[in-house]
Scaffold this active site. Sequence first.
Site, PDB file in Angstrom:
ATOM      1  N   THR A 107       0.123  -1.202  -0.048  1.00 15.35           N
ATOM      2  CA  THR A 107      -0.167  -0.028   0.384  1.00 15.35           C
ATOM      3  C   THR A 107       0.548   1.295   0.015  1.00 15.35           C
ATOM      4  O   THR A 107       0.817   1.958  -0.590  1.00 15.35           O
ATOM      5  CB  THR A 107      -0.828  -0.350   1.715  1.00 15.35           C
ATOM      6  OG1 THR A 107      -1.901  -0.956   1.164  1.00 15.35           O
ATOM      7  CG2 THR A 107      -2.190   1.569   1.156  1.00 15.35           C
TER       8      THR A 107
ATOM      9  N   HIS B 108       2.444   1.798  -3.819  1.00 15.22           N
ATOM     10  CA  HIS B 108       0.922   2.572  -4.492  1.00 15.22           C
ATOM     11  C   HIS B 108       0.951   3.995  -4.178  1.00 15.22           C
ATOM     12  O   HIS B 108       0.828   5.061  -5.233  1.00 15.22           O
ATOM     13  CB  HIS B 108      -0.283   2.202  -4.161  1.00 15.22           C
ATOM     14  CG  HIS B 108      -0.221   0.455  -4.932  1.00 15.22           C
ATOM     15  ND1 HIS B 108      -0.253   0.703  -5.645  1.00 15.22           N
ATOM     16  CD2 HIS B 108      -0.415  -0.519  -4.105  1.00 15.22           C
ATOM     17  CE1 HIS B 108      -0.433  -1.111  -6.204  1.00 15.22           C
ATOM     18  NE2 HIS B 108      -0.434  -2.015  -5.358  1.00 15.22           N
TER      19      HIS B 108
ATOM     20  N   GLU C 248       2.007  -0.243   8.945  1.00 11.57           N
ATOM     21  CA  GLU C 248       2.975  -1.421  10.032  1.00 11.57           C
ATOM     22  C   GLU C 248       4.026  -0.413  10.783  1.00 11.57           C
ATOM     23  O   GLU C 248       4.815   0.006  10.707  1.00 11.57           O
ATOM     24  CB  GLU C 248       3.734  -1.739   8.898  1.00 11.57           C
ATOM     25  CG  GLU C 248       2.660  -2.685   7.654  1.00 11.57           C
ATOM     26  CD  GLU C 248       2.984  -3.688   7.162  1.00 11.57           C
ATOM     27  OE1 GLU C 248       4.017  -4.045   7.094  1.00 11.57           O
ATOM     28  OE2 GLU C 248       2.987  -4.333   6.069  1.00 11.57           O
TER      29      GLU C 248
ATOM     30  N   CYS D  18     -15.497   1.479  12.797  1.00 11.62           N
ATOM     31  CA  CYS D  18     -16.407   2.578  13.220  1.00 11.62           C
ATOM     32  C   CYS D  18     -17.605   2.571  14.756  1.00 11.62           C
ATOM     33  O   CYS D  18     -17.299   3.118  15.736  1.00 11.62           O
ATOM     34  CB  CYS D  18     -17.618   2.880  12.252  1.00 11.62           C
ATOM     35  SG  CYS D  18     -18.787   1.862  12.222  1.00 11.62           S
TER      36      CYS D  18
ATOM     37  N   CYS E 159     -22.030   0.050  13.900  1.00 10.98           N
ATOM     38  CA  CYS E 159     -22.793  -0.804  13.246  1.00 10.98           C
ATOM     39  C   CYS E 159     -22.726  -2.144  13.831  1.00 10.98           C
ATOM     40  O   CYS E 159     -22.285  -2.497  14.393  1.00 10.98           O
ATOM     41  CB  CYS E 159     -21.059  -0.816  11.434  1.00 10.98           C
ATOM     42  SG  CYS E 159     -20.087  -1.696  11.600  1.00 10.98           S
TER      43      CYS E 159
ATOM     44  N   ILE F 253       3.719 -11.735   2.884  1.00 11.94           N
ATOM     45  CA  ILE F 253       2.425 -12.386   3.581  1.00 11.94           C
ATOM     46  C   ILE F 253       2.726 -14.342   2.697  1.00 11.94           C
ATOM     47  O   ILE F 253       2.355 -15.183   4.040  1.00 11.94           O
ATOM     48  CB  ILE F 253       1.221 -11.436   3.222  1.00 11.94           C
ATOM     49  CG1 ILE F 253       1.463 -10.608   3.985  1.00 11.94           C
ATOM     50  CG2 ILE F 253      -0.128 -12.661   3.293  1.00 11.94           C
ATOM     51  CD1 ILE F 253      -0.204  -9.307   3.496  1.00 11.94           C
TER      52      ILE F 253
ATOM     53  N   ARG G 106      11.973 -15.066  -4.309  1.00 17.69           N
ATOM     54  CA  ARG G 106      11.272 -15.258  -3.873  1.00 17.69           C
ATOM     55  C   ARG G 106      11.046 -16.355  -2.896  1.00 17.69           C
ATOM     56  O   ARG G 106      10.840 -16.790  -1.502  1.00 17.69           O
ATOM     57  CB  ARG G 106      10.040 -14.403  -3.768  1.00 17.69           C
ATOM     58  CG  ARG G 106       9.616 -13.508  -3.814  1.00 17.69           C
ATOM     59  CD  ARG G 106       8.771 -12.642  -4.019  1.00 17.69           C
ATOM     60  NE  ARG G 106       8.799 -10.939  -3.795  1.00 17.69           N
ATOM     61  CZ  ARG G 106       7.881 -10.272  -3.988  1.00 17.69           C
ATOM     62  NH1 ARG G 106       6.539 -10.627  -4.628  1.00 17.69           N
ATOM     63  NH2 ARG G 106       7.525  -9.114  -3.396  1.00 17.69           N
TER      64      ARG G 106
ATOM     65  N   TYR H   2      -9.526 -10.232   5.001  1.00 17.39           N
ATOM     66  CA  TYR H   2      -9.479  -9.092   4.717  1.00 17.39           C
ATOM     67  C   TYR H   2      -9.275  -8.528   6.380  1.00 17.39           C
ATOM     68  O   TYR H   2      -9.928  -8.656   6.611  1.00 17.39           O
ATOM     69  CB  TYR H   2     -10.882  -8.431   4.066  1.00 17.39           C
ATOM     70  CG  TYR H   2     -10.344  -6.379   4.049  1.00 17.39           C
ATOM     71  CD1 TYR H   2      -8.973  -6.443   3.646  1.00 17.39           C
ATOM     72  CD2 TYR H   2     -11.207  -5.870   5.432  1.00 17.39           C
ATOM     73  CE1 TYR H   2      -9.693  -5.114   3.209  1.00 17.39           C
ATOM     74  CE2 TYR H   2     -11.102  -4.611   4.363  1.00 17.39           C
ATOM     75  CZ  TYR H   2     -10.053  -3.801   4.381  1.00 17.39           C
ATOM     76  OH  TYR H   2      -9.710  -2.981   4.285  1.00 17.39           O
TER      77      TYR H   2
END
EC number: 1.1.1.103
Length: 343
Positions: A40, A43, A64, A93, A96, A175, A200, A287
Amino acid sequence: MRALVKTSPAPGLELTELPDPTPGANDIVVQVFRTGICGTDLHIDSWDEWAARTVPTPLVIGHEFAGEVVAVGSAVTQAQVGDFVSGEGHLVCGTCRNCRAGRRHLCANTRGLGVHHNGAFAEYAVLPEQNVWVHREHVDPDVAAIFDPFGNAVHTALTFPVVGEDVLITGAGPIGLMAACVARHAGARNVVITDVSEHRLELARRVGVDLAVNVAETGIADAQAKLGMSEGFDVAMEVSGQPSALRETIENMAHGGRIAMLGLPAERFQIDWSAVVLKMLTVKGIYGREMFETWYSMSVLLQSGLDLSPVITHRFPCTRHVEAFETARAGRCGKVILDWTVR
């Protein structure tokens, strides 16, 4: 304080001076010791299409991290100054249906530390108390800094039972490597990992997989034969995001097999749903981390001897962040760590 900031909507990051943060009533301030570079962050650095439509500027990036609590808000009840902590990067939040039921990892209103809110690539970071994990046992700071992606690996690897099972992992990035470590430690019979990068795959051999397969040269079916398998893999973990990986995984699953899918494809793609139905396969999306059951599992795995040190291959002071990002982007590495304690 020094912080690595996306100062404008354009490629690049700037190491700059910012005011030290102060905590809100429910927040804590952490003096950051180590941070891990995530895809991330790459990006956001390159400012691709996803970053341009997602990330506000200016923004302190990074999610991280590990460090020591140095200040707490007036309503904080558990975390104490001096605690050594890692941070959960998903800000939920709390109101929810899923949050109120304790399923915070399923919050539809999740925001990202270092993506939507100022993050942890800095000498100090502020975040809600509910987003920190206090380490009660000694954990190496480098390892503590990667509890966020380690949690992705644990959530993926343990979402289905692996004891005595033949396990396939597609994707030997950090990961995937950590998922392989977890599956092996948790009692899998055979652990096979695939990638197209020999570097790798060599890292995967170092962490103890039974077979590391370059799928640019060898098919997964050939790997089965090499291990004396005849009925397919019982559990698969797709962490590459490559459509071809999921397709070949489905072809090589045992009847009744289970697939945990963490990898995010860049676009929609077709799979053989007839094979999914006729083999009675289970495909489950993964996720983030289960808050905080996954974190408990991570701590117990480390306490019982799980070794992640081979996964961390490069360390840089924060002042060499450009070199660190170039190393991470080149892909000839495992996890890359930034040290925020050196001037």
